[in-house]
Scaffold this active site. Sequence first.
Site, short mmCIF file in Angstrom:
data_model
loop_
_atom_site.label_atom_id
_atom_site.label_comp_id
_atom_site.label_asym_id
_atom_site.label_seq_id
_atom_site.Cartn_x
_atom_site.Cartn_y
_atom_site.Cartn_z
NE ARG A 1 78.21 47.86 5.54
CZ ARG A 1 77.03 48.13 4.98
NH1 ARG A 1 76.79 49.36 4.56
NH2 ARG A 1 76.11 47.20 4.84
CG HIS B 1 76.48 56.95 6.60
ND1 HIS B 1 77.31 56.21 7.40
CD2 HIS B 1 75.72 56.04 5.94
CE1 HIS B 1 77.08 54.93 7.24
NE2 HIS B 1 76.10 54.80 6.34
#
Length: 308
Positions: free
Chosen positions: A223, A271
């Site tokens: 994360r 991402h």
Amino acid sequence: MTKLVLISRDYDMAHLAPMIRRAAPELDVTMHGSHDALDAEVAVCWNPPVGAVAALPRVRLIHSIAAGVDNILADPRLPDVPLCRVVDPQHARGMSEFVMWGALHFHRQLDQVMANQRDRVWLRYDQRAPATRTIGVMGLGEIGTRVGLDLHRAGFAVRGWSKRPKDLPGIDTFSGADALPAFLQGTDILVCLLPLTDETRGLLDARLFAMMQPGAKLIHVGRGEHLVPGDLLDALRRKQIGGAIVDVFPNEPLAADDPLWDAPDLIVTPHMASVASPETIGLQVALNVRRLVGGEPLHHRVDIARGY
């Protein structure tokens, strides 16, 4: 007819509307900001603006479009309703592919080869057996376990670290904060696949980098908020970290003037390590809304206290 609203601060979610309608034609799907959005009972979100969900007086369910929900839980005004996430059965495979690429990139010294190409240097490095390279996986949930076992099958020496003890075939496991230094000191390539919790937020910082072997590599696909970007930049400049691949950041997209773009020995990816397909997102959201309407237990409901 149950109404859903698609909400995001910085991601165009319009392509998900036909996927949800295809899976459940009886649902009414609208976009955040439209005139009828306030009637929505379900908020389908990715990085929603603060207060956007709370502004829906009839909301009964919040649904992420991904496995991660930290971008939603970051809203201090989030209503007290169920929160669910998408679990793509192919997500672990995609993540394992990405990590395997990163591991091979560093193991075969392609980072050095690419640097040599820029300098027009012809230099062939000796090849090392994978068993001589230790890869440490932080986070041994479903995805971390798949990644660790795939790396083990490829011949790498693999160790794993998790909050609670785990027993995995062929993998040396460590657990708890007290075991973290020993885990890190024996790791050549560190892979972060942890969930985001109060304990793991900011974990990838100067203190952790100092516990690693000088010159060790980092693959960060957990994360964004695990990482303290300034500490990584400093560790790369000092060669404490010999190279890094970072796919997730505290603030996304990465600003054009962010110094990480030009950091030495760093690969920035947008991402993309593993992303659920629009079809999977549409199907799981639609099925959960049907379960909500029918009073049935929801799939992949998040434990708000744990954050996942």
